[in-house]
Design an enzyme around this catalytic site. Structure first.
Site, mmCIF file in Angstrom:
data_model
loop_
_atom_site.group_PDB
_atom_site.id
_atom_site.type_symbol
_atom_site.label_atom_id
_atom_site.label_comp_id
_atom_site.label_asym_id
_atom_site.label_seq_id
_atom_site.Cartn_x
_atom_site.Cartn_y
_atom_site.Cartn_z
ATOM 1 N N LYS A 221 -3.569 -8.851 -0.201
ATOM 2 C CA LYS A 221 -2.505 -7.906 0.194
ATOM 3 C C LYS A 221 -3.092 -6.516 0.403
ATOM 4 O O LYS A 221 -2.805 -5.849 1.402
ATOM 5 C CB LYS A 221 -1.449 -7.851 -0.901
ATOM 6 C CG LYS A 221 -0.566 -6.614 -0.878
ATOM 7 C CD LYS A 221 0.456 -6.585 -1.973
ATOM 8 C CE LYS A 221 -0.004 -5.960 -3.243
ATOM 9 N NZ LYS A 221 0.041 -4.492 -3.319
ATOM 10 N N ASN A 222 -3.963 -6.079 -0.503
ATOM 11 C CA ASN A 222 -4.462 -4.701 -0.451
ATOM 12 C C ASN A 222 -5.562 -4.495 0.582
ATOM 13 O O ASN A 222 -6.008 -3.366 0.784
ATOM 14 C CB ASN A 222 -4.917 -4.242 -1.844
ATOM 15 C CG ASN A 222 -3.722 -4.056 -2.770
ATOM 16 O OD1 ASN A 222 -2.571 -4.089 -2.335
ATOM 17 N ND2 ASN A 222 -3.981 -3.900 -4.054
ATOM 18 N N CYS B 237 6.685 5.300 -8.912
ATOM 19 C CA CYS B 237 6.765 3.846 -9.071
ATOM 20 C C CYS B 237 6.625 3.564 -10.562
ATOM 21 O O CYS B 237 6.274 4.431 -11.353
ATOM 22 C CB CYS B 237 5.719 3.189 -8.197
ATOM 23 S SG CYS B 237 4.317 2.538 -9.042
ATOM 24 N N ARG C 21 1.940 8.413 -9.218
ATOM 25 C CA ARG C 21 1.290 8.032 -7.966
ATOM 26 C C ARG C 21 1.285 9.168 -6.927
ATOM 27 O O ARG C 21 1.791 9.047 -5.833
ATOM 28 C CB ARG C 21 1.933 6.796 -7.358
ATOM 29 C CG ARG C 21 2.142 5.603 -8.255
ATOM 30 C CD ARG C 21 0.892 4.855 -8.637
ATOM 31 N NE ARG C 21 0.238 4.200 -7.551
ATOM 32 C CZ ARG C 21 0.517 2.964 -7.121
ATOM 33 N NH1 ARG C 21 1.506 2.293 -7.660
ATOM 34 N NH2 ARG C 21 -0.187 2.422 -6.137
ATOM 35 N N ASP D 171 -5.684 -3.650 -11.834
ATOM 36 C CA ASP D 171 -4.690 -4.650 -11.410
ATOM 37 C C ASP D 171 -4.805 -5.951 -12.188
ATOM 38 O O ASP D 171 -3.992 -6.853 -11.988
ATOM 39 C CB ASP D 171 -4.846 -4.941 -9.913
ATOM 40 C CG ASP D 171 -4.428 -3.742 -9.089
ATOM 41 O OD1 ASP D 171 -4.675 -3.747 -7.873
ATOM 42 O OD2 ASP D 171 -3.877 -2.785 -9.667
ATOM 43 N N ARG E 31 6.192 -9.433 -3.912
ATOM 44 C CA ARG E 31 5.519 -8.392 -3.121
ATOM 45 C C ARG E 31 4.026 -8.688 -2.976
ATOM 46 O O ARG E 31 3.393 -8.245 -2.025
ATOM 47 C CB ARG E 31 5.694 -7.032 -3.802
ATOM 48 C CG ARG E 31 7.120 -6.516 -3.784
ATOM 49 C CD ARG E 31 7.153 -5.085 -4.205
ATOM 50 N NE ARG E 31 6.106 -4.369 -3.506
ATOM 51 C CZ ARG E 31 5.502 -3.294 -3.999
ATOM 52 N NH1 ARG E 31 5.830 -2.826 -5.171
ATOM 53 N NH2 ARG E 31 4.564 -2.671 -3.314
HETATM 54 C C1 EPZ Z 1 -4.396 1.109 -4.795
HETATM 55 O O1 EPZ Z 1 -3.350 2.008 -5.063
HETATM 56 C C2 EPZ Z 1 -3.801 -0.284 -4.877
HETATM 57 N N1 EPZ Z 1 -2.757 -0.433 -3.860
HETATM 58 C C3 EPZ Z 1 -3.230 -0.508 -6.281
HETATM 59 O O2 EPZ Z 1 -2.762 -1.845 -6.336
HETATM 60 C C4 EPZ Z 1 -4.347 -0.338 -7.297
HETATM 61 O O3 EPZ Z 1 -3.822 -0.473 -8.595
HETATM 62 C C5 EPZ Z 1 -4.992 1.047 -7.137
HETATM 63 O O4 EPZ Z 1 -5.440 1.224 -5.774
HETATM 64 C C6 EPZ Z 1 -6.182 1.243 -8.059
HETATM 65 O O5 EPZ Z 1 -7.143 0.267 -7.802
HETATM 66 C C7 EPZ Z 1 -3.117 -0.683 -2.585
HETATM 67 O O6 EPZ Z 1 -4.294 -0.768 -2.243
HETATM 68 C C8 EPZ Z 1 -2.010 -0.850 -1.598
HETATM 69 P P1 EPZ Z 1 -5.375 5.220 -6.145
HETATM 70 P P2 EPZ Z 1 -3.547 3.583 -4.772
HETATM 71 O O7 EPZ Z 1 -5.043 6.243 -5.109
HETATM 72 O O8 EPZ Z 1 -4.450 3.782 -3.617
HETATM 73 C C9 EPZ Z 1 -4.598 9.145 -8.697
HETATM 74 C C10 EPZ Z 1 -1.245 -3.549 -6.774
HETATM 75 O O9 EPZ Z 1 -0.902 -3.991 -7.855
HETATM 76 N N2 EPZ Z 1 -4.352 9.811 -7.404
HETATM 77 O O10 EPZ Z 1 -6.734 4.593 -6.107
HETATM 78 O O11 EPZ Z 1 -2.204 4.195 -4.734
HETATM 79 C C11 EPZ Z 1 -3.540 8.097 -9.022
HETATM 80 O O12 EPZ Z 1 -2.423 8.706 -9.644
HETATM 81 C C12 EPZ Z 1 -1.355 -2.062 -6.560
HETATM 82 O O13 EPZ Z 1 -1.574 -4.244 -5.781
HETATM 83 C C13 EPZ Z 1 -4.090 11.171 -7.398
HETATM 84 O O14 EPZ Z 1 -4.045 11.821 -8.449
HETATM 85 O O15 EPZ Z 1 -4.292 4.053 -6.090
HETATM 86 C C14 EPZ Z 1 -4.273 7.168 -9.946
HETATM 87 O O16 EPZ Z 1 -4.277 7.728 -11.246
HETATM 88 C C15 EPZ Z 1 -0.801 -1.304 -7.742
HETATM 89 N N3 EPZ Z 1 -3.857 11.789 -6.206
HETATM 90 C C16 EPZ Z 1 -5.714 7.191 -9.413
HETATM 91 O O17 EPZ Z 1 -5.804 8.379 -8.602
HETATM 92 C C17 EPZ Z 1 -3.885 11.102 -5.019
HETATM 93 O O18 EPZ Z 1 -3.686 11.728 -3.956
HETATM 94 C C18 EPZ Z 1 -6.082 5.992 -8.554
HETATM 95 O O19 EPZ Z 1 -5.074 5.841 -7.577
HETATM 96 C C19 EPZ Z 1 -4.167 9.712 -5.040
HETATM 97 C C20 EPZ Z 1 -4.405 9.091 -6.244
#
Ligand code: EPZ
Length: 421
Positions: A22-23, A116, A121, A308, A400
Site C-alpha cells: 500500500k505504501n 489521525c 502527523r 508499523d 485500508r
Molecule cells: C509513512 O507515514 C507511512 N504512510 C506510515 O504508515 C508509517 O508509519 C510512517 O511513514 C513511518 O514509517 C505512508 O507511507 C502512506 P513520516 P508518514 O512523515 O510519511 C514527523 C501505515 O500504517 N513529521 O515518516 O506520514 C511525524 O509526526 C502508515 O501504513 C513531522 O514532524 O510518516 C512522525 O513523528 C501509518 N513533520 C515522523 O516525522 C512532517 O512534516 C515520521 O513521520 C512530517 C513528519
C-alpha cells in the site's frame, strides 16, 4: 459496519500470497501526475486507500481503468488542481499530490490532512521544503494554497526529521523543478526507493537512490513519458503481520511473493525471540519456536525496526516466556491497541513512549475496538490465541491496508468470520 469474529486456539498451516505494498502504491499513483501518457501500475493491492487515491486523481481530471490488480492511469488532461477535503479526509496520504501538482502546474490547493489516531502527523517539513524550492504557501480555510508561478526551482533540502511521505513529495516536486535538487536526511524505506527507481527508469536522473542523500535533476516542468509497466513491490508490513500470526500461534506457515531484504529487521527480531526460518527465492517459511523469549524493541526509520510492526509485536510479546520492552520513537500516540489488549487480559504498563509487556498472558476473548490500521491487526493476532471468541469491531481500519485479511487467515486454518454489526 463489519466486524470479525475469531475463535482462538487454532494452529495455522499452509501458505498465502502477499500483495503489493500500500505504501509503495500510493506515491506511485500520485506520481502519475508527472507523466504525459498512460501509466500502467501492476500488483496494486485491492485496499481502500488505493481506491481513494484513484478517486482523487479522477477528481483532478485524470482517467483510469482498473482490473485484476492493474490500473492504467492517464493524468495528461488534469485541469483541476484542488484536492478536496471530502477525499483527503479519508486518506492522509492524499498529501502526496501536493508536490506533483505544484511542480507541474505552478499552483494547487490541497486540503490539510488533519490528525489521525496515532498522532498529530504534521506536514510542516513538506511545506518548508517546498518553500525552499520557491513556493509561496498559505493555509486558509483548512487548505494548503501553494503557488510557484515560474514553477519550482531546484534547491538543497535538509529534513530536520526523516519523513517518508515528505521525502516522496519532494522527490516528485524535484522531478519537474527547474535545475538540480539535493535532499539530505532523506527516508530510505523500500517504498521511497521504488518511487525513485521508477522516476529514474523514466528519465528523471536521480543519484543516491537507497541512501539518505538524493540528487535529482529536474525537467523544468516538462512531463515524463512512461516507458513500461510498473510492478508494485511486495508489502513488507503485510508480510510481517502474517509472520507474527505464525509466531503467535507457534505454527509453520509460508508466505509467497515476499522480498526478504525488506524484512531483515522483522526476521532478526523473530529469530531473537526463538523462531527460525526457511528462505527461498521469493517465499519465506516461519518455523515454531521451542521457547518464545521476550524482546526489547525500539522502532526507528528503515532499515531499523518498523513502527508499523510495533503493535503486532506487542501482541506476540504477550505469549513470550519473559517480559518485553517496546519503545515507540516515531509517533506520539501509537499505543491505542494497549487498552484493548488489556481488556483481553494482557498485562502491559505504559510510561511515556515505552510499554512493558508481561509474557505468558492468558488472553480471553472479548469485544474489542480497532482504532487504526496496525492496532487492528494486533487485536486480530491476540484473538487467534485468546480463549473463546473475540469480536473485533470497526474493521474498516483493517480494510485500508490489508487485502482480505480474514480470507487469508481462513486459508491458514484460523477460525475467522466477517459479520455485519
Ligand atoms: C509513512 O507515514 C507511512 N504512510 C506510515 O504508515 C508509517 O508509519 C510512517 O511513514 C513511518 O514509517 C505512508 O507511507 C502512506 P513520516 P508518514 O512523515 O510519511 C514527523 C501505515 O500504517 N513529521 O515518516 O506520514 C511525524 O509526526 C502508515 O501504513 C513531522 O514532524 O510518516 C512522525 O513523528 C501509518 N513533520 C515522523 O516525522 C512532517 O512534516 C515520521 O513521520 C512530517 C513528519
Amino acid at each position: 459496519m463489519d466486524y470479525l469474529e475469531i475463535e482462538g486456539g487454532n494452529k495455522l498451516s499452509g501458505e498465502i500470497t502477499i500483495d503489493g505494498a500500500k505504501n509503495a502504491a500510493l506515491p506511485l499513483l500520485a506520481a502519475t501526475i508527472l507523466f504525459e501518457n498512460e501509466v500502467t501500475i501492476e500488483n496494486l493491492p485491492r485496499v481502500n486507500d488505493v481506491f481513494t487515491m484513484l478517486r482523487l486523481l479522477e477528481n483532478l481530471g485524470a482517467s483510469y481503468s482498473y482490473e485484476e490488480n492493474t490500473a492504467k492511469i492517464n493524468s495528461h488532461y488534469i485541469t483541476n488542481t484542488r484536492a478536496i477535503y471530502d477525499i483527503v479526509r479519508k486518506m492522509r496520504a492524499s498529501i502526496l499530490t501536493l508536490g506533483p501538482l505544484l511542480a507541474r502546474f505552478g499552483q494547487c490547493e490541497v486540503s490539510l490532512p488533519g490528525g489521525c489516531a496515532i498522532g498529530q502527523r504534521p506536514i510542516d517539513l513538506h511545506l518548508k521544503a517546498l518553500e525552499m524550492m520557491g513556493a509561496e504557501i498559505i493555509i486558509e480555510q483548512g487548505y494548503i494554497r501553494a503557488t510557484a508561478p515560474e514553477g519550482l526551482k531546484g534547491a538543497t533540502i535538509v529534513f530536520d526529521k526523516i519523513t517518508v511521505t515528505g521525502t516522496e513529495n519532494i522527490v516528485m516536486a524535484a522531478a519537474l523543478a527547474h535545475g538540480e535538487s539535493k535532499i539530505i536526511n532523506a527516508a530510505k524505506e523500500p517504498e521511497v526507493v521504488q518511487l525513485c527507481q521508477v522516476l529514474n527508469d523514466n528519465g528523471i536522473k536521480i543519484e543516491g537512490i537507497g541512501s539518505d542523500e538524493l540528487i535529482i535533476q529536474g525537467t523544468g516542468q516538462k512531463l515524463i513519458t512512461a516507458k513500461k509497466p510498473i510492478k508494485v513491490i511486495p508489502d513488507r508490513i503485510e508480510a510481517g503481520t502474517y509472520l507474527c500470526a505464525g509466531a503467535i500461534t507457534n505454527s509453520e506457515i509460508t508466505l509467497k511473493s515476499v522480498n526478504h531484504t525488506h524484512l531483515f529487521a522483522i526476521i532478526l527480531k523473530l529469530q531473537e525471540m526463538g523462531f527460525d526460518f526457511d528462505l527461498s527465492e521469493d517465499s519465506i517459511t516461519i518455523k515454531p519456536a521451542s521457547k518464545v523469549k521476550g524482546a526489547k524493541i525500539t522502532t526507528s526509520e528503515y532499515p531499523g525496526f518498523p513502527t508499523d510492526m510495533q503493535a503486532q509485536f506487542m501482541a506476540l510479546a504477550l505469549r513470550a516466556q519473559g517480559a518485553s520492552l517496546i519503545e515507540e520513537k516515531l509517533f506520539e500516540n501509537r499505543f491505542m491497541h494497549v487498552s484493548e489488549l488489556i481488556r483481553m487480559g494482557a498485562n502491559i504498563i505504559l510510561s511515556n513512549y515505552t510499554a512493558t509487556v508481561e509474557g505468558k498472558s492468558n488472553l480471553n476473548g472479548a469485544d474489542v475496538m480497532a482504532t487504526d490500521l496496525r492496532a487492528s491487526s494486533a487485536l486480530v493476532l491476540a484473538a487467534l490465541v485468546a480463549n473463546g471468541t473475540t469480536r473485533v469491531h470497526r474493521i474498516y481500519h483493517l480494510d485500508r491496508g490489508y487485502v482480505g485479511l480474514e480470507k487469508k487467515l481462513q486459508q491458514l486454518g484460523a477460525k475467522v468470520k466477517r459479520l455485519k454489526e
